[in-house]
Design a protein around this motif. Structure first.
Motif, PDB file in Angstrom:
ATOM      1  N   SER A 132      44.357  37.015  52.717  1.00 19.51           N
ATOM      2  CA  SER A 132      43.022  37.135  52.141  1.00 19.51           C
ATOM      3  C   SER A 132      42.837  38.500  51.480  1.00 19.51           C
ATOM      4  O   SER A 132      42.271  38.597  50.375  1.00 19.51           O
ATOM      5  CB  SER A 132      41.974  36.931  53.236  1.00 19.51           C
ATOM      6  OG  SER A 132      40.672  37.064  52.721  1.00 19.51           O
ATOM      7  N   ALA A 133      43.324  39.556  52.191  1.00 17.76           N
ATOM      8  CA  ALA A 133      43.217  40.900  51.604  1.00 17.76           C
ATOM      9  C   ALA A 133      44.026  41.001  50.327  1.00 17.76           C
ATOM     10  O   ALA A 133      43.581  41.614  49.334  1.00 17.76           O
ATOM     11  CB  ALA A 133      43.707  41.936  52.622  1.00 17.76           C
ATOM     12  N   ALA A 137      42.511  41.648  46.836  1.00 12.12           N
ATOM     13  CA  ALA A 137      42.978  42.771  46.016  1.00 12.12           C
ATOM     14  C   ALA A 137      43.445  42.288  44.653  1.00 12.12           C
ATOM     15  O   ALA A 137      43.185  42.931  43.630  1.00 12.12           O
ATOM     16  CB  ALA A 137      44.124  43.494  46.735  1.00 12.12           C
ATOM     17  N   LEU A 138      44.132  41.139  44.672  1.00 14.49           N
ATOM     18  CA  LEU A 138      44.603  40.579  43.402  1.00 14.49           C
ATOM     19  C   LEU A 138      43.422  40.180  42.527  1.00 14.49           C
ATOM     20  O   LEU A 138      43.417  40.442  41.308  1.00 14.49           O
ATOM     21  CB  LEU A 138      45.495  39.368  43.682  1.00 14.49           C
ATOM     22  CG  LEU A 138      46.191  38.748  42.470  1.00 14.49           C
ATOM     23  CD1 LEU A 138      47.113  39.772  41.813  1.00 14.49           C
ATOM     24  CD2 LEU A 138      46.974  37.515  42.874  1.00 14.49           C
ATOM     25  N   GLU A 139      42.441  39.556  43.177  1.00 14.20           N
ATOM     26  CA  GLU A 139      41.248  39.178  42.420  1.00 14.20           C
ATOM     27  C   GLU A 139      40.530  40.410  41.879  1.00 14.20           C
ATOM     28  O   GLU A 139      40.057  40.416  40.732  1.00 14.20           O
ATOM     29  CB  GLU A 139      40.310  38.355  43.300  1.00 14.20           C
ATOM     30  CG  GLU A 139      40.826  36.966  43.606  1.00 14.20           C
ATOM     31  CD  GLU A 139      39.890  36.202  44.511  1.00 14.20           C
ATOM     32  OE1 GLU A 139      38.851  36.786  44.897  1.00 14.20           O
ATOM     33  OE2 GLU A 139      40.177  35.031  44.826  1.00 14.20           O
ATOM     34  N   ASP A 140      40.438  41.430  42.762  1.00 20.99           N
ATOM     35  CA  ASP A 140      39.792  42.666  42.311  1.00 20.99           C
ATOM     36  C   ASP A 140      40.555  43.282  41.147  1.00 20.99           C
ATOM     37  O   ASP A 140      39.947  43.771  40.170  1.00 20.99           O
ATOM     38  CB  ASP A 140      39.718  43.672  43.468  1.00 20.99           C
ATOM     39  CG  ASP A 140      38.747  43.213  44.548  1.00 20.99           C
ATOM     40  OD1 ASP A 140      37.908  42.333  44.248  1.00 20.99           O
ATOM     41  OD2 ASP A 140      38.825  43.741  45.665  1.00 20.99           O
ATOM     42  N   GLU A 141      41.888  43.253  41.284  1.00 23.66           N
ATOM     43  CA  GLU A 141      42.700  43.824  40.201  1.00 23.66           C
ATOM     44  C   GLU A 141      42.517  43.039  38.911  1.00 23.66           C
ATOM     45  O   GLU A 141      42.369  43.611  37.826  1.00 23.66           O
ATOM     46  CB  GLU A 141      44.175  43.816  40.618  1.00 23.66           C
ATOM     47  CG  GLU A 141      45.093  44.477  39.587  1.00 23.66           C
ATOM     48  CD  GLU A 141      46.525  44.498  40.055  1.00 23.66           C
ATOM     49  OE1 GLU A 141      47.381  44.928  39.257  1.00 23.66           O
ATOM     50  OE2 GLU A 141      46.804  44.079  41.193  1.00 23.66           O
ATOM     51  N   GLU A 142      42.528  41.688  39.094  1.00 24.69           N
ATOM     52  CA  GLU A 142      42.336  40.857  37.903  1.00 24.69           C
ATOM     53  C   GLU A 142      40.943  41.074  37.320  1.00 24.69           C
ATOM     54  O   GLU A 142      40.776  41.136  36.091  1.00 24.69           O
ATOM     55  CB  GLU A 142      42.530  39.385  38.275  1.00 24.69           C
ATOM     56  CG  GLU A 142      43.972  39.026  38.613  1.00 24.69           C
ATOM     57  CD  GLU A 142      44.106  37.595  39.094  1.00 24.69           C
ATOM     58  OE1 GLU A 142      43.042  36.947  39.289  1.00 24.69           O
ATOM     59  OE2 GLU A 142      45.239  37.123  39.261  1.00 24.69           O
TER      60      GLU A 142
END
Length: 253
Positions: A132-133, A137-142
């Motif tokens: 989930s993290a 993080a990937l979503e945040d980065e994207e």
């Protein structure tokens, strides 16, 4: 001689007979006087008591061999009963120990299973949290990348719009360096301006009107139409309504 002894003999025999009769009669009478009749039950009792006192019973004979045999049998029965009692107690003790051992083993097994289950859940939870993290993080980065890309695209379009307006902006004679005008422009997907208003004036009405006039001169902005066509969501979020700041600079005072 014979005639003279005859009467004497007769008399002698008669006297002896009389004596015998007297003696016999006297003895019977005496005997009858002495033997008076007594109650039968009294006589029977006296005879019985006299019999007991006269003839004491001998103690019964004891068979020592039979006595020892009976004692040995009794001892063997007691030993056998004690042996059975001890065997039963030992069996009960073993059964209780086995029951306790099984219960302890079952308890340890349950504890081990519970521990393993909790450890598995903990690892799964950590793995889920890690995933989930990572996904967050990937979503945040994207998102940041998209935001960065969007920001760059918006800045590029805003610069293009501002350059086109400044290219036709004619400052009035009353304009002074340092004056700032904030204007809000509303677009449609074709890039055409449908409205423009002053959101923060410069304090000089002529300067404010000159900015609105420049916007109307351009009227259509191809850069806006391109973004609306290629990235409609970006157009809707950040370009349909755009705010720009114009500064009066480079004038000779």
């Amino acid at each position: 001689m014979k005639g003279s002894y005859g009467p004497a003999i007769v008399i002698s025999v008669a006297l002896h007979a009389l004596l015998i009769a007297v003696l016999t009669f006297g003895w019977e009478a005496e005997h009858k006087r002495e033997l008076k009749p007594m109650p039968k039950f009294v006589q029977a009792k006296l005879v019985q008591l006299e019999s007991k006192s006269d003839k004491p019973k001998a103690p019964p004979k004891v068979d020592l061999r039979e006595k020892r045999r009976q004692q040995e049998l009794e001892r063997q029965r007691r030993d056998e009963a004690e042996k059975k009692r001890k065997a039963a107690a030992e069996r009960k003790k073993k059964l209780e120990a086995e029951k306790k051992r099984k219960a302890e083993a079952a308890r340890k097994k349950r504890e081990a299973e519970e521990k393993a289950r909790k450890e598995k859940e903990r690892k799964e939870r950590l793995e889920q949290e890690r995933k989930s993290a990572f996904e967050d993080a990937l979503e945040d980065e994207e998102f940041l990348q998209e935001a960065s890309d969007d920001s760059a695209a918006v800045m590029s379009v805003a610069q293009a719009i501002q350059q086109r307006i400044e290219a036709v902006w004619s400052r009035p004679p009353s304009a002074r360096n340092g004056m700032v005008v904030e204007v809000q422009i509303n677009f449609v997907p074709t890039g055409r301006v449908i409205a423009s208003t002053i959101t923060k004036g410069s304090g000089n009405a002529a300067v404010d009107r000159s900015v609105l006039t420049a916007v109307k001169k351009v009227e259509v902005f191809p850069e806006v139409a391109e973004v609306a066509r290629e990235e409609p969501s970006l157009f809707e979020r950040q370009i349909r309504t755009t705010k720009l700041i114009f500064r009066v600079e480079g004038l000779r005072q």
